[in-house]
Motif scaffolding. Sequence first.
Motif, PDB file in Angstrom:
ATOM      1  N   LEU A  45       1.375  -4.839  -6.830  1.00 45.93           N
ATOM      2  CA  LEU A  45      -0.061  -4.928  -6.606  1.00 45.93           C
ATOM      3  C   LEU A  45      -0.386  -4.190  -5.314  1.00 45.93           C
ATOM      4  CD1 LEU A  45      -2.432  -7.752  -7.444  1.00 45.93           C
ATOM      5  CD2 LEU A  45      -2.703  -6.543  -5.269  1.00 45.93           C
ATOM      6  N   ASP A  46      -1.100  -3.081  -5.456  1.00 42.71           N
ATOM      7  CA  ASP A  46      -1.408  -2.234  -4.305  1.00 42.71           C
ATOM      8  C   ASP A  46      -2.817  -2.515  -3.805  1.00 42.71           C
ATOM      9  OD1 ASP A  46      -2.148  -0.994  -6.859  1.00 42.71           O
ATOM     10  OD2 ASP A  46      -2.861   0.689  -5.635  1.00 42.71           O
ATOM     11  N   VAL A  47      -2.951  -2.566  -2.498  1.00 42.40           N
ATOM     12  CA  VAL A  47      -4.200  -2.925  -1.839  1.00 42.40           C
ATOM     13  C   VAL A  47      -4.740  -1.716  -1.078  1.00 42.40           C
ATOM     14  CG1 VAL A  47      -3.512  -5.348  -1.656  1.00 42.40           C
ATOM     15  CG2 VAL A  47      -2.977  -3.774   0.216  1.00 42.40           C
ATOM     16  N   ARG A  48      -5.850  -1.933  -0.340  1.00 41.44           N
ATOM     17  CA  ARG A  48      -6.491  -0.845   0.380  1.00 41.44           C
ATOM     18  C   ARG A  48      -6.233  -0.879   1.886  1.00 41.44           C
ATOM     19  NH1 ARG A  48     -10.196   2.137  -2.431  1.00 41.44           N
ATOM     20  NH2 ARG A  48      -9.851   3.479  -0.620  1.00 41.44           N
TER      21      ARG A  48
ATOM     22  N   ARG B  82      -9.734  -3.204  -9.619  1.00 46.99           N
ATOM     23  CA  ARG B  82      -8.701  -2.402 -10.296  1.00 46.99           C
ATOM     24  C   ARG B  82      -7.688  -3.267 -11.025  1.00 46.99           C
ATOM     25  NH1 ARG B  82      -5.372  -0.217  -7.159  1.00 46.99           N
ATOM     26  NH2 ARG B  82      -6.140  -0.944  -5.142  1.00 46.99           N
ATOM     27  N   HIS B  83      -7.381  -4.424 -10.442  1.00 45.70           N
ATOM     28  CA  HIS B  83      -6.352  -5.280 -11.042  1.00 45.70           C
ATOM     29  C   HIS B  83      -6.947  -6.422 -11.863  1.00 45.70           C
ATOM     30  CE1 HIS B  83      -2.919  -3.384  -9.010  1.00 45.70           C
ATOM     31  NE2 HIS B  83      -3.716  -3.233  -7.975  1.00 45.70           N
TER      32      HIS B  83
ATOM     33  N   ILE C  79      -6.785 -12.411  -3.563  1.00 51.06           N
ATOM     34  CA  ILE C  79      -5.920 -11.688  -4.500  1.00 51.06           C
ATOM     35  C   ILE C  79      -4.754 -12.574  -4.922  1.00 51.06           C
ATOM     36  CG2 ILE C  79      -4.263  -9.782  -4.652  1.00 51.06           C
ATOM     37  CD1 ILE C  79      -6.229  -8.248  -2.727  1.00 51.06           C
TER      38      ILE C  79
ATOM     39  N   LEU D 112       0.880  -1.163   0.000  1.00 50.17           N
ATOM     40  CA  LEU D 112       0.000   0.000   0.000  1.00 50.17           C
ATOM     41  C   LEU D 112       0.912   1.205   0.000  1.00 50.17           C
ATOM     42  CD1 LEU D 112      -3.244   0.517   2.051  1.00 50.17           C
ATOM     43  CD2 LEU D 112      -1.650   2.383   1.679  1.00 50.17           C
TER      44      LEU D 112
ATOM     45  N   ASP E 256     -11.237  -4.298  -0.036  1.00 50.35           N
ATOM     46  CA  ASP E 256     -10.248  -4.745  -1.023  1.00 50.35           C
ATOM     47  C   ASP E 256     -10.879  -5.415  -2.233  1.00 50.35           C
ATOM     48  OD1 ASP E 256      -7.393  -4.198  -0.908  1.00 50.35           O
ATOM     49  OD2 ASP E 256      -7.551  -4.855   1.175  1.00 50.35           O
TER      50      ASP E 256
ATOM     51  N   ASP F  46     -12.204  -3.504  -4.160  1.00 54.80           N
ATOM     52  CA  ASP F  46     -11.678  -2.469  -5.051  1.00 54.80           C
ATOM     53  C   ASP F  46     -10.358  -2.915  -5.680  1.00 54.80           C
ATOM     54  OD1 ASP F  46     -11.296   0.441  -6.010  1.00 54.80           O
ATOM     55  OD2 ASP F  46      -9.551   0.139  -4.718  1.00 54.80           O
ATOM     56  N   THR F  47      -9.525  -3.597  -4.896  1.00 52.52           N
ATOM     57  CA  THR F  47      -8.254  -4.106  -5.421  1.00 52.52           C
ATOM     58  C   THR F  47      -8.505  -5.159  -6.501  1.00 52.52           C
ATOM     59  OG1 THR F  47      -7.208  -3.700  -3.281  1.00 52.52           O
ATOM     60  CG2 THR F  47      -6.075  -5.195  -4.783  1.00 52.52           C
TER      61      THR F  47
ATOM     62  N   SER G 207      -4.012  -6.690   4.101  1.00 53.12           N
ATOM     63  CA  SER G 207      -4.266  -7.481   2.891  1.00 53.12           C
ATOM     64  C   SER G 207      -2.992  -7.724   2.104  1.00 53.12           C
ATOM     65  CB  SER G 207      -5.306  -6.782   2.009  1.00 53.12           C
ATOM     66  OG  SER G 207      -6.572  -6.767   2.632  1.00 53.12           O
TER      67      SER G 207
END
Length: 550
Positions: free
Chosen positions: A46-49, A457-458, A425, A26, A451, A453-454, A53
């Motif tokens: 890979l960026d998470v929220r 997005r990915h 993920i 993150l 997450d 959202d993760t 996570s």
Amino acid sequence: MESPKHAGDIAVAVSKAYGIETMFTLSGGHVFPLYDGAVHEGMPILDVRHEQSAVFAAEATARLTRKPGLAVLTAGPGITNGVSGVATAHFNGSPVVVMGGRAPQSRWGSGALQEIDHPPLFAPITKLAFTGSGADSVAQDVEMAFRTALAPHRGPVFLDFHMDHLFSAAPALEEAPETLTPSPLEPDPDALAAIAQLIAEAHHPVLVLGSDVWMDRAEEVARSFVEEYRLPVIPNGQGRGILPAGHELLVTRARGMAFSQADLVIVAGAPIDFRLGYGWFGGKDGAPLAKVVHLADAPSQLTTHMDPAAVAAGDLSLLFWSLGAACANAGVSPKTYAPWVTQLSEAASAAIAADTALLESASDPIHPMRIYGELGRLLADDAVVIGDGGDFVSYAGKYVEPRQPGNWLDPGPYGCLGTGLGYAIAARIARPSSQVVLLLGDGAAGFSLMDVDTLVRHRLPVVMICGNNGMWGLEKHPMQMLYGYDVAAELQPQCRYDQVVTALGGGGELVTDPSEIGPALRRAFDSGIPYMVNIATDPSVAYPRHTTGI
């Protein structure tokens, strides 16, 4: 090699040499050079929220691929947010390296932003927690971190870097680092001979196959040993799937009978903890307690709270192969305990047959087992199933039987809720062609659902199934039993967690009719996006538990 611009380049280059393919993180300024190094090395970020996570994703990567995982966390709260993930990796023996940022050395002690000494926080839950000594030593520090994480018994390592050190120039690597693997630990042949003799004398043996059998890449030799000596098996953790669903020696559904009537229990690659009744087996109807044998990948993992009949430590592939030879020398004959194996197999088959009514139940409100009846018809052989929850996921542990090893993930003995999205993920990345199914209790969903959202997005499609009974089931029912009332155990009935998923760009729906479960799950699998099937279940149904853990 071309000279790197800074220490972050070196840290990432060494990580890549140890098999790291994805950096989970993150965003935070203290670790920008590590991101820059990932860009230079072509390593996906890979960026998470939430930082937890990132660590859970790194841990699941290690457990699925049996290679190390990497999480990069910024200083202060970024790192403390990852503590539960590191503790989970510690209890699971997962080789995870967590790299952290740290306030600049040049400002240390003067109150810089997020200045805190991180390693002491991680010392009890890591194999090693330390601060890099400078840009000149970054290669050696990172190598030490990965070698330590991978050495038996595997586990997490924490390494942080002062921010000014990361931004500094570092010596170029003259060649790719030599990624040494630890030499396999040879088990003691005398100990194996003693264990073989115990098997030769047993009439009611049981073998428990735990997560470390998978992590030690011993699943094939373990299965060969089981099939040669016809031992009944109960899997634990990632030992699930070593014997596939339907195997005649897999007696999970006769677990209570097996453990209460056993005269010998061999626990391989798992701690003898609450999940195994702390080692209290046998003793039914006044019979003696069962003898217990513990097999572990390292001496540090052998049980200390009880006095087992025998123990052996070593590389589990070598251990099972050598134990097979010792059993041949001891004259172990499966005929001695064949009636017991038949008894357990028949009991397991009867229990499976008795499940049919609830797995096909049309009761309204929905019984949780109906969900698993529908899911079982849709799961592929290589599906990765992830459990993150209490009562609802306990049913999965009982009724979802993997068909291949390495395809089951749960939080493990630490029991940390919120692992699910990070695990999902990682699973989608590690197994790009497999179904990935995340089973969530409605309580667990509250920890990490952002997450999704993760995932969106990915572009990581995952099927999420939420068993929504509107409460903390593991607490509400016991409190009612103990006190006649409950507090702090209510959640919103039929809360629209599916709408959270759709708001974040995925798909989802609420199911209240049992006949709609199957069609909704098929829509989820066909969607190709992160999709939640939010199923309202009967709040009066509690998963039956025993205080012994058996």
